[in-house]
Design a protein around this motif. Structure first.
Motif, PDB file in Angstrom:
ATOM      1  N   LYS A 137       3.973  -6.271 -35.256  1.00 25.51           N
ATOM      2  CA  LYS A 137       3.641  -5.210 -36.195  1.00 25.51           C
ATOM      3  C   LYS A 137       3.514  -3.852 -35.514  1.00 25.51           C
ATOM      4  CE  LYS A 137       3.310  -8.375 -39.392  1.00 25.51           C
ATOM      5  NZ  LYS A 137       4.402  -8.555 -40.372  1.00 25.51           N
ATOM      6  N   GLN A 138       3.002  -3.832 -34.288  1.00 28.19           N
ATOM      7  CA  GLN A 138       2.753  -2.578 -33.586  1.00 28.19           C
ATOM      8  C   GLN A 138       3.809  -2.378 -32.502  1.00 28.19           C
ATOM      9  OE1 GLN A 138       0.457  -0.440 -34.616  1.00 28.19           O
ATOM     10  NE2 GLN A 138      -0.176  -1.852 -36.221  1.00 28.19           N
ATOM     11  N   MET A 139       5.027  -2.072 -32.914  1.00 31.73           N
ATOM     12  CA  MET A 139       6.133  -1.948 -31.973  1.00 31.73           C
ATOM     13  C   MET A 139       5.897  -0.827 -30.965  1.00 31.73           C
ATOM     14  SD  MET A 139       9.030  -3.572 -31.479  1.00 31.73           S
ATOM     15  CE  MET A 139       9.648  -4.197 -33.037  1.00 31.73           C
ATOM     16  N   ASN A 140       5.367   0.293 -31.417  1.00 30.53           N
ATOM     17  CA  ASN A 140       5.108   1.408 -30.504  1.00 30.53           C
ATOM     18  C   ASN A 140       4.140   0.997 -29.401  1.00 30.53           C
ATOM     19  OD1 ASN A 140       6.581   2.648 -32.510  1.00 30.53           O
ATOM     20  ND2 ASN A 140       5.222   4.420 -32.702  1.00 30.53           N
ATOM     21  N   GLU A 141       3.083   0.262 -29.768  1.00 31.27           N
ATOM     22  CA  GLU A 141       2.113  -0.190 -28.777  1.00 31.27           C
ATOM     23  C   GLU A 141       2.767  -1.126 -27.766  1.00 31.27           C
ATOM     24  OE1 GLU A 141      -0.981   0.820 -28.399  1.00 31.27           O
ATOM     25  OE2 GLU A 141      -0.849   2.170 -30.126  1.00 31.27           O
ATOM     26  N   GLY A 142       3.731  -1.906 -28.223  1.00 34.64           N
ATOM     27  CA  GLY A 142       4.450  -2.790 -27.309  1.00 34.64           C
ATOM     28  C   GLY A 142       5.235  -2.021 -26.269  1.00 34.64           C
ATOM     29  N   VAL A 143       5.874  -0.927 -26.676  1.00 32.07           N
ATOM     30  CA  VAL A 143       6.616  -0.106 -25.719  1.00 32.07           C
ATOM     31  C   VAL A 143       5.655   0.517 -24.706  1.00 32.07           C
ATOM     32  CG1 VAL A 143       8.126   1.896 -25.434  1.00 32.07           C
ATOM     33  CG2 VAL A 143       8.452   0.372 -27.389  1.00 32.07           C
ATOM     34  N   LEU A 144       4.491   0.968 -25.173  1.00 36.02           N
ATOM     35  CA  LEU A 144       3.507   1.538 -24.259  1.00 36.02           C
ATOM     36  C   LEU A 144       3.032   0.500 -23.245  1.00 36.02           C
ATOM     37  CD1 LEU A 144       1.343   3.630 -26.762  1.00 36.02           C
ATOM     38  CD2 LEU A 144       3.062   4.486 -25.156  1.00 36.02           C
ATOM     39  N   ALA A 145       2.842  -0.731 -23.692  1.00 33.63           N
ATOM     40  CA  ALA A 145       2.427  -1.797 -22.778  1.00 33.63           C
ATOM     41  C   ALA A 145       3.526  -2.100 -21.769  1.00 33.63           C
ATOM     42  CB  ALA A 145       2.070  -3.052 -23.569  1.00 33.63           C
ATOM     43  N   GLY A 167      18.620  -9.617 -33.203  1.00 37.20           N
ATOM     44  CA  GLY A 167      19.352  -9.160 -34.376  1.00 37.20           C
ATOM     45  C   GLY A 167      19.378  -7.655 -34.511  1.00 37.20           C
ATOM     46  N   ALA A 168      20.244  -7.175 -35.407  1.00 34.68           N
ATOM     47  CA  ALA A 168      20.423  -5.739 -35.600  1.00 34.68           C
ATOM     48  C   ALA A 168      19.153  -5.067 -36.129  1.00 34.68           C
ATOM     49  CB  ALA A 168      21.584  -5.495 -36.560  1.00 34.68           C
ATOM     50  N   GLU A 169      18.442  -5.718 -37.038  1.00 32.29           N
ATOM     51  CA  GLU A 169      17.235  -5.114 -37.600  1.00 32.29           C
ATOM     52  C   GLU A 169      16.155  -4.936 -36.538  1.00 32.29           C
ATOM     53  OE1 GLU A 169      15.849  -7.225 -40.988  1.00 32.29           O
ATOM     54  OE2 GLU A 169      17.676  -6.914 -42.160  1.00 32.29           O
ATOM     55  N   PHE A 170      16.012  -5.942 -35.681  1.00 33.74           N
ATOM     56  CA  PHE A 170      15.015  -5.833 -34.624  1.00 33.74           C
ATOM     57  C   PHE A 170      15.420  -4.739 -33.642  1.00 33.74           C
ATOM     58  CE2 PHE A 170      12.834  -7.065 -30.695  1.00 33.74           C
ATOM     59  CZ  PHE A 170      11.542  -7.252 -31.165  1.00 33.74           C
ATOM     60  N   ALA A 171      16.719  -4.639 -33.336  1.00 31.96           N
ATOM     61  CA  ALA A 171      17.200  -3.600 -32.425  1.00 31.96           C
ATOM     62  C   ALA A 171      16.843  -2.216 -32.954  1.00 31.96           C
ATOM     63  CB  ALA A 171      18.709  -3.727 -32.236  1.00 31.96           C
ATOM     64  N   ALA A 172      17.042  -2.007 -34.241  1.00 30.24           N
ATOM     65  CA  ALA A 172      16.725  -0.703 -34.833  1.00 30.24           C
ATOM     66  C   ALA A 172      15.246  -0.376 -34.649  1.00 30.24           C
ATOM     67  CB  ALA A 172      17.093  -0.704 -36.312  1.00 30.24           C
ATOM     68  N   ARG A 173      14.384  -1.366 -34.853  1.00 31.42           N
ATOM     69  CA  ARG A 173      12.950  -1.139 -34.704  1.00 31.42           C
ATOM     70  C   ARG A 173      12.591  -0.804 -33.255  1.00 31.42           C
ATOM     71  NH1 ARG A 173       9.788  -6.102 -36.907  1.00 31.42           N
ATOM     72  NH2 ARG A 173       8.037  -4.726 -36.384  1.00 31.42           N
ATOM     73  N   VAL A 174      13.238  -1.491 -32.319  1.00 33.44           N
ATOM     74  CA  VAL A 174      12.978  -1.227 -30.895  1.00 33.44           C
ATOM     75  C   VAL A 174      13.379   0.196 -30.537  1.00 33.44           C
ATOM     76  CG1 VAL A 174      13.690  -1.811 -28.545  1.00 33.44           C
ATOM     77  CG2 VAL A 174      13.165  -3.633 -30.172  1.00 33.44           C
ATOM     78  N   PHE A 175      14.565   0.617 -30.951  1.00 31.65           N
ATOM     79  CA  PHE A 175      15.049   1.944 -30.577  1.00 31.65           C
ATOM     80  C   PHE A 175      14.227   3.050 -31.240  1.00 31.65           C
ATOM     81  CE2 PHE A 175      19.278  -0.357 -29.944  1.00 31.65           C
ATOM     82  CZ  PHE A 175      19.040  -0.525 -28.596  1.00 31.65           C
TER      83      PHE A 175
END
Length: 382
Positions: free
Chosen positions: A71-79, A106-114
Protein backbone atom coordinates in the motif's frame (compact mmCIF):
# COMPACT_ATOMS: atom_id res chain seq x y z
CA UNK A 1 22.57 20.52 2.30
CA UNK A 2 25.93 19.37 0.97
CA UNK A 3 28.90 19.38 3.32
CA UNK A 4 32.02 21.53 3.03
CA UNK A 5 34.91 19.53 4.46
CA UNK A 6 38.54 18.60 4.05
CA UNK A 7 38.97 14.91 4.83
CA UNK A 8 42.48 14.00 5.94
CA UNK A 9 44.39 11.05 7.38
CA UNK A 10 42.60 8.43 5.28
CA UNK A 11 43.87 6.27 2.44
CA UNK A 12 42.20 7.68 -0.69
CA UNK A 13 41.67 5.89 -4.01
CA UNK A 14 42.75 8.64 -6.38
CA UNK A 15 42.46 8.33 -10.18
CA UNK A 16 45.69 7.14 -11.73
CA UNK A 17 47.45 6.83 -8.36
CA UNK A 18 45.81 3.94 -6.54
CA UNK A 19 45.29 3.94 -2.80
CA UNK A 20 47.43 6.58 -1.07
CA UNK A 21 47.40 8.77 2.03
CA UNK A 22 45.96 12.07 0.85
CA UNK A 23 43.54 14.86 1.64
CA UNK A 24 40.21 15.12 -0.13
CA UNK A 25 38.16 18.31 -0.07
CA UNK A 26 34.47 18.64 -0.94
CA UNK A 27 32.33 21.75 -1.37
CA UNK A 28 29.16 22.60 -3.24
CA UNK A 29 28.47 18.92 -3.84
CA UNK A 30 31.74 18.51 -5.75
CA UNK A 31 35.28 17.39 -5.11
CA UNK A 32 37.50 20.48 -5.09
CA UNK A 33 41.22 20.97 -5.53
CA UNK A 34 41.75 23.32 -2.58
CA UNK A 35 41.02 22.75 1.14
CA UNK A 36 37.46 23.66 2.16
CA UNK A 37 35.52 23.97 5.39
CA UNK A 38 36.36 22.00 8.54
CA UNK A 39 39.22 19.50 8.59
CA UNK A 40 38.08 16.02 9.59
CA UNK A 41 40.57 13.38 10.73
CA UNK A 42 39.68 10.06 9.07
CA UNK A 43 42.70 8.08 10.19
CA UNK A 44 41.87 4.38 10.05
CA UNK A 45 39.51 4.75 7.11
CA UNK A 46 39.57 4.42 3.32
CA UNK A 47 37.91 6.86 0.91
CA UNK A 48 36.73 5.41 -2.39
CA UNK A 49 34.41 6.56 -5.19
CA UNK A 50 30.73 5.94 -4.52
CA UNK A 51 29.37 2.75 -6.06
CA UNK A 52 27.34 3.06 -9.26
CA UNK A 53 24.99 0.08 -9.46
CA UNK A 54 23.94 -0.63 -13.04
CA UNK A 55 21.22 -3.16 -12.38
CA UNK A 56 19.53 -4.25 -9.16
CA UNK A 57 16.17 -5.63 -8.16
CA UNK A 58 16.91 -6.02 -4.45
CA UNK A 59 14.44 -3.19 -3.81
CA UNK A 60 11.51 -5.56 -4.38
CA UNK A 61 11.64 -6.83 -0.80
CA UNK A 62 10.95 -3.31 0.42
CA UNK A 63 8.14 -2.51 -2.01
CA UNK A 64 6.33 -5.82 -1.57
CA UNK A 65 7.49 -7.57 1.61
CA UNK A 66 4.53 -9.95 1.39
CA UNK A 67 1.44 -10.41 -0.75
CA UNK A 68 -1.06 -7.64 -0.16
CA UNK A 69 1.41 -5.46 1.79
CA UNK A 70 2.01 -3.03 -1.05
CA UNK A 71 0.00 0.00 0.00
CA UNK A 72 2.83 2.42 0.82
CA UNK A 73 4.94 2.21 -2.33
CA UNK A 74 6.73 5.50 -1.67
CA UNK A 75 7.81 4.29 1.78
CA UNK A 76 9.17 1.15 0.17
CA UNK A 77 11.40 3.17 -2.15
CA UNK A 78 12.67 5.18 0.83
CA UNK A 79 13.50 1.95 2.67
CA UNK A 80 15.30 0.61 -0.39
CA UNK A 81 17.32 3.81 -0.64
CA UNK A 82 18.45 3.37 2.95
CA UNK A 83 19.75 -0.13 2.13
CA UNK A 84 21.51 1.16 -0.98
CA UNK A 85 23.26 3.88 1.01
CA UNK A 86 24.27 1.44 3.77
CA UNK A 87 26.11 -0.53 1.10
CA UNK A 88 28.03 2.40 -0.35
CA UNK A 89 25.84 2.81 -3.42
CA UNK A 90 25.45 6.44 -4.52
CA UNK A 91 23.80 5.85 -7.91
CA UNK A 92 21.36 2.97 -8.31
CA UNK A 93 19.56 1.62 -11.35
CA UNK A 94 16.31 0.07 -10.10
CA UNK A 95 15.38 -2.73 -12.50
CA UNK A 96 11.63 -3.35 -12.72
CA UNK A 97 9.95 -5.98 -14.90
CA UNK A 98 7.18 -5.40 -17.43
CA UNK A 99 6.30 -9.02 -18.05
CA UNK A 100 3.60 -11.54 -18.93
CA UNK A 101 4.50 -13.13 -15.59
CA UNK A 102 2.17 -10.63 -13.91
CA UNK A 103 1.99 -9.80 -10.23
CA UNK A 104 5.14 -7.98 -9.10
CA UNK A 105 6.39 -8.28 -12.67
CA UNK A 106 3.25 -7.01 -14.35
CA UNK A 107 2.68 -3.73 -16.16
CA UNK A 108 0.40 -2.29 -13.47
CA UNK A 109 2.93 -2.93 -10.73
CA UNK A 110 5.69 -1.42 -12.89
CA UNK A 111 3.69 1.78 -13.29
CA UNK A 112 3.26 2.05 -9.52
CA UNK A 113 6.99 1.50 -8.95
CA UNK A 114 8.03 4.17 -11.45
CA UNK A 115 5.52 6.68 -10.11
CA UNK A 116 6.84 6.03 -6.58
CA UNK A 117 10.46 6.54 -7.67
CA UNK A 118 9.51 9.83 -9.31
CA UNK A 119 7.54 10.93 -6.25
CA UNK A 120 10.43 10.50 -3.79
CA UNK A 121 13.36 11.38 -6.03
CA UNK A 122 13.74 14.85 -4.49
CA UNK A 123 13.50 13.43 -0.97
CA UNK A 124 16.41 10.97 -1.20
CA UNK A 125 20.16 11.44 -1.41
CA UNK A 126 21.00 8.44 -3.58
CA UNK A 127 20.56 9.04 -7.31
CA UNK A 128 17.80 6.60 -8.35
CA UNK A 129 17.54 5.66 -12.02
CA UNK A 130 14.57 3.55 -13.18
CA UNK A 131 15.13 0.73 -15.65
CA UNK A 132 12.41 -1.27 -17.39
CA UNK A 133 13.01 -4.96 -18.06
CA UNK A 134 10.69 -5.64 -20.97
CA UNK A 135 9.63 -9.11 -22.07
CA UNK A 136 10.16 -9.24 -25.83
CA UNK A 137 7.19 -11.46 -26.69
CA UNK A 138 4.57 -9.07 -25.30
CA UNK A 139 3.71 -7.96 -28.82
CA UNK A 140 0.47 -6.24 -27.88
CA UNK A 141 2.47 -3.87 -25.63
CA UNK A 142 5.08 -2.81 -28.20
CA UNK A 143 3.12 0.05 -29.76
CA UNK A 144 2.37 1.88 -26.51
CA UNK A 145 5.72 1.27 -24.82
CA UNK A 146 7.61 4.43 -25.97
CA UNK A 147 4.82 6.69 -24.69
CA UNK A 148 4.59 4.79 -21.41
CA UNK A 149 8.34 5.12 -20.87
CA UNK A 150 8.08 8.87 -21.40
CA UNK A 151 5.20 9.05 -18.91
CA UNK A 152 7.14 7.04 -16.34
CA UNK A 153 10.39 8.96 -16.83
CA UNK A 154 12.27 5.82 -17.87
CA UNK A 155 15.16 6.16 -20.30
CA UNK A 156 16.82 2.76 -19.87
CA UNK A 157 15.27 -0.48 -21.17
CA UNK A 158 16.64 -4.02 -21.05
CA UNK A 159 15.06 -6.76 -23.15
CA UNK A 160 14.35 -10.20 -21.66
CA UNK A 161 12.75 -13.40 -22.85
CA UNK A 162 11.83 -15.72 -20.00
CA UNK A 163 9.30 -17.85 -21.87
CA UNK A 164 10.14 -21.58 -21.52
CA UNK A 165 10.11 -22.08 -25.29
CA UNK A 166 11.52 -25.62 -25.27
CA UNK A 167 8.84 -26.90 -22.91
CA UNK A 168 6.08 -25.09 -24.73
CA UNK A 169 7.26 -26.44 -28.10
CA UNK A 170 7.15 -29.95 -26.65
CA UNK A 171 3.64 -29.43 -25.28
CA UNK A 172 4.89 -29.92 -21.73
CA UNK A 173 3.94 -27.88 -18.68
CA UNK A 174 6.67 -25.47 -17.58
CA UNK A 175 8.17 -25.98 -14.11
CA UNK A 176 6.72 -24.00 -11.20
CA UNK A 177 3.59 -23.25 -13.24
CA UNK A 178 1.14 -23.28 -10.34
CA UNK A 179 3.22 -21.08 -8.06
CA UNK A 180 3.91 -18.60 -10.84
CA UNK A 181 0.23 -18.49 -11.78
CA UNK A 182 -0.82 -17.78 -8.20
CA UNK A 183 1.66 -14.89 -7.94
CA UNK A 184 0.17 -13.48 -11.14
CA UNK A 185 -3.38 -13.85 -9.84
CA UNK A 186 -4.33 -16.35 -12.55
CA UNK A 187 -5.35 -19.96 -12.62
CA UNK A 188 -2.62 -22.36 -13.80
CA UNK A 189 -4.72 -23.05 -16.90
CA UNK A 190 -5.02 -19.36 -17.80
CA UNK A 191 -1.33 -18.74 -17.14
CA UNK A 192 -0.31 -21.65 -19.37
CA UNK A 193 -2.68 -20.49 -22.11
CA UNK A 194 -1.08 -17.03 -22.05
CA UNK A 195 2.42 -18.50 -22.37
CA UNK A 196 1.29 -20.70 -25.24
CA UNK A 197 -0.26 -17.73 -27.02
CA UNK A 198 2.92 -15.67 -26.72
CA UNK A 199 5.06 -18.61 -27.81
CA UNK A 200 2.85 -19.21 -30.85
CA UNK A 201 3.58 -15.68 -32.14
CA UNK A 202 7.35 -15.96 -31.78
CA UNK A 203 7.96 -15.58 -35.53
CA UNK A 204 6.55 -12.04 -35.35
CA UNK A 205 8.92 -10.95 -32.61
CA UNK A 206 12.14 -10.13 -34.54
CA UNK A 207 10.53 -7.60 -36.88
CA UNK A 208 8.50 -6.10 -34.04
CA UNK A 209 11.69 -5.64 -32.03
CA UNK A 210 13.43 -4.01 -34.99
CA UNK A 211 10.65 -1.43 -35.13
CA UNK A 212 10.43 -0.95 -31.35
CA UNK A 213 14.18 -0.47 -30.92
CA UNK A 214 14.22 2.04 -33.75
CA UNK A 215 11.51 4.08 -32.03
CA UNK A 216 13.21 3.88 -28.64
CA UNK A 217 16.55 4.89 -30.13
CA UNK A 218 14.99 8.00 -31.68
CA UNK A 219 13.50 8.75 -28.26
CA UNK A 220 16.97 8.67 -26.68
CA UNK A 221 16.36 5.52 -24.65
CA UNK A 222 19.44 3.51 -23.69
CA UNK A 223 18.98 -0.19 -24.39
CA UNK A 224 20.46 -3.48 -23.23
CA UNK A 225 19.91 -7.19 -23.79
CA UNK A 226 19.81 -9.78 -21.03
CA UNK A 227 21.37 -13.26 -20.93
CA UNK A 228 22.82 -13.36 -24.46
CA UNK A 229 23.85 -16.94 -25.17
CA UNK A 230 25.57 -16.71 -28.56
CA UNK A 231 27.62 -14.35 -30.72
CA UNK A 232 24.96 -14.11 -33.42
CA UNK A 233 22.37 -13.12 -30.81
CA UNK A 234 24.56 -10.22 -29.68
CA UNK A 235 25.04 -9.17 -33.29
CA UNK A 236 21.29 -9.00 -33.82
CA UNK A 237 20.88 -6.78 -30.78
CA UNK A 238 23.80 -4.58 -31.85
CA UNK A 239 22.19 -4.06 -35.25
CA UNK A 240 19.13 -2.76 -33.39
CA UNK A 241 21.22 -0.24 -31.47
CA UNK A 242 21.20 -2.27 -28.25
CA UNK A 243 24.77 -1.79 -27.04
CA UNK A 244 24.70 -3.15 -23.49
CA UNK A 245 25.03 -6.88 -22.81
CA UNK A 246 23.74 -7.72 -19.34
CA UNK A 247 24.99 -10.99 -17.87
CA UNK A 248 25.98 -12.84 -21.09
CA UNK A 249 25.57 -16.54 -20.48
CA UNK A 250 28.61 -17.71 -22.46
CA UNK A 251 32.19 -16.71 -23.16
CA UNK A 252 31.29 -16.62 -26.86
CA UNK A 253 28.61 -13.97 -26.29
CA UNK A 254 30.87 -11.87 -24.07
CA UNK A 255 33.70 -11.99 -26.59
CA UNK A 256 31.33 -10.98 -29.38
CA UNK A 257 30.06 -8.05 -27.32
CA UNK A 258 33.54 -6.72 -26.59
CA UNK A 259 34.71 -7.27 -30.17
CA UNK A 260 31.77 -5.17 -31.35
CA UNK A 261 32.46 -2.37 -28.88
CA UNK A 262 29.48 -3.15 -26.66
CA UNK A 263 29.44 -2.88 -22.86
CA UNK A 264 29.46 -6.11 -20.84
CA UNK A 265 27.89 -6.15 -17.38
CA UNK A 266 28.22 -9.09 -15.02
CA UNK A 267 26.66 -9.81 -11.65
CA UNK A 268 28.67 -9.07 -8.51
CA UNK A 269 27.07 -12.06 -6.69
CA UNK A 270 28.63 -14.25 -9.41
CA UNK A 271 32.06 -12.99 -8.28
CA UNK A 272 31.34 -13.35 -4.56
CA UNK A 273 30.01 -16.87 -5.04
CA UNK A 274 32.90 -17.85 -7.32
CA UNK A 275 30.65 -18.66 -10.27
CA UNK A 276 27.16 -18.52 -11.70
CA UNK A 277 24.41 -20.16 -9.65
CA UNK A 278 22.96 -21.73 -12.81
CA UNK A 279 26.08 -22.76 -14.71
CA UNK A 280 26.48 -19.71 -16.94
CA UNK A 281 29.78 -17.96 -17.70
CA UNK A 282 31.92 -17.14 -14.67
CA UNK A 283 32.27 -13.43 -13.99
CA UNK A 284 35.73 -14.12 -12.57
CA UNK A 285 36.85 -15.67 -15.85
CA UNK A 286 35.46 -12.80 -17.92
CA UNK A 287 37.07 -10.21 -15.63
CA UNK A 288 40.46 -11.97 -15.81
CA UNK A 289 40.16 -11.98 -19.61
CA UNK A 290 39.32 -8.27 -19.76
CA UNK A 291 35.78 -8.93 -20.99
CA UNK A 292 33.81 -7.18 -18.25
CA UNK A 293 33.18 -3.42 -18.06
CA UNK A 294 31.11 -3.29 -14.90
CA UNK A 295 29.65 -5.31 -12.05
CA UNK A 296 26.07 -4.89 -10.84
CA UNK A 297 24.34 -5.90 -7.62
CA UNK A 298 21.75 -7.96 -9.52
CA UNK A 299 19.73 -9.07 -6.47
CA UNK A 300 22.13 -8.41 -3.55
CA UNK A 301 23.23 -4.87 -2.67
CA UNK A 302 26.26 -5.77 -0.52
CA UNK A 303 27.84 -7.73 -3.39
CA UNK A 304 29.45 -4.92 -5.49
CA UNK A 305 31.64 -3.78 -2.61
CA UNK A 306 32.43 -7.34 -1.58
CA UNK A 307 33.22 -8.38 -5.15
CA UNK A 308 35.65 -5.52 -5.75
CA UNK A 309 37.46 -6.18 -2.48
CA UNK A 310 37.64 -9.91 -3.21
CA UNK A 311 39.10 -9.29 -6.68
CA UNK A 312 41.81 -7.14 -5.09
CA UNK A 313 42.48 -9.48 -2.16
CA UNK A 314 42.91 -12.51 -4.43
CA UNK A 315 45.15 -10.69 -6.88
CA UNK A 316 42.84 -10.95 -9.86
CA UNK A 317 43.04 -7.14 -10.16
CA UNK A 318 44.65 -4.34 -8.21
CA UNK A 319 42.26 -2.38 -6.01
CA UNK A 320 41.97 0.56 -8.40
CA UNK A 321 41.03 -1.70 -11.33
CA UNK A 322 38.66 -3.77 -9.20
CA UNK A 323 36.89 -0.72 -7.76
CA UNK A 324 36.62 0.79 -11.25
CA UNK A 325 34.24 -2.08 -12.11
CA UNK A 326 31.73 -0.71 -9.59
CA UNK A 327 32.34 3.03 -9.95
CA UNK A 328 33.92 4.56 -13.05
CA UNK A 329 33.07 1.58 -15.27
CA UNK A 330 29.30 1.61 -14.72
CA UNK A 331 29.27 5.43 -14.77
CA UNK A 332 30.77 5.30 -18.27
CA UNK A 333 28.21 2.71 -19.40
CA UNK A 334 25.42 5.04 -18.29
CA UNK A 335 27.10 8.08 -19.85
CA UNK A 336 27.43 9.76 -16.45
CA UNK A 337 30.70 11.62 -16.83
CA UNK A 338 30.26 13.61 -13.62
CA UNK A 339 30.94 10.70 -11.24
CA UNK A 340 32.91 7.50 -10.76
CA UNK A 341 36.29 8.90 -9.66
CA UNK A 342 37.54 11.15 -6.87
CA UNK A 343 38.82 13.87 -9.18
CA UNK A 344 38.31 17.63 -8.74
CA UNK A 345 35.13 18.75 -10.45
CA UNK A 346 33.39 15.38 -10.09
CA UNK A 347 30.38 14.89 -7.85
CA UNK A 348 31.28 14.32 -4.24
CA UNK A 349 30.03 10.73 -4.36
CA UNK A 350 32.15 8.65 -2.02
CA UNK A 351 32.08 5.75 0.36
CA UNK A 352 34.12 5.63 3.58
CA UNK A 353 35.24 2.14 4.62
CA UNK A 354 36.75 1.04 7.90
CA UNK A 355 40.31 0.17 6.88
CA UNK A 356 40.45 -2.85 9.18
CA UNK A 357 37.06 -4.46 8.49
CA UNK A 358 36.19 -2.90 5.10
CA UNK A 359 32.67 -2.29 6.38
CA UNK A 360 30.83 0.80 5.16
CA UNK A 361 31.16 3.56 7.74
CA UNK A 362 29.58 6.37 5.74
CA UNK A 363 28.27 7.17 2.27
CA UNK A 364 28.02 10.60 0.69
CA UNK A 365 26.23 11.41 -2.55
CA UNK A 366 26.81 14.86 -4.03
CA UNK A 367 28.35 15.86 -0.73
CA UNK A 368 25.28 14.89 1.31
CA UNK A 369 25.33 12.12 3.89
CA UNK A 370 23.09 9.23 2.91
CA UNK A 371 24.46 6.79 5.51
CA UNK A 372 26.62 7.12 8.61
CA UNK A 373 27.34 4.72 11.48
CA UNK A 374 29.55 4.33 14.50
CA UNK A 375 32.74 6.27 15.22
CA UNK A 376 32.62 8.07 11.87
CA UNK A 377 29.53 9.96 13.03
CA UNK A 378 31.38 11.47 15.98
CA UNK A 379 34.20 12.58 13.68
CA UNK A 380 31.97 14.13 11.04
CA UNK A 381 29.53 15.77 13.44
CA UNK A 382 32.35 16.75 15.78
Amino acid sequence: MSLELTLCGADVLLPGEGLARAELAIAGGRIVAQPAGRRIDLSGYMLLPGIVDLHGDGFERHLAPRRGAMKQMNEGVLAAEAELAANGITTAVLAQFHSWEGGLRGAEFAARVFHAIAAVRDDVVTDLIPQLRFETHMLDDHAALPARLAEWGVSYVVFNDHLPHDRLAQGRKPPRLTGQALKAGRSPEAHLALMQKLHARREEVPQALDELCSRLSRQGVQMGSHDDAAADTRQVWRDRGVRIAEFPETLEAAEAAKAGGDHVIMGAPNVVRGGSHNGNASALDLIAMGLCDALASDYHYPSPRRAALMLAATGVLDLASAWRLISDGPARVLGLEDRGTLAPGKRADLVILDAATHRVAATLARGRVSYMSGDIAARLIG
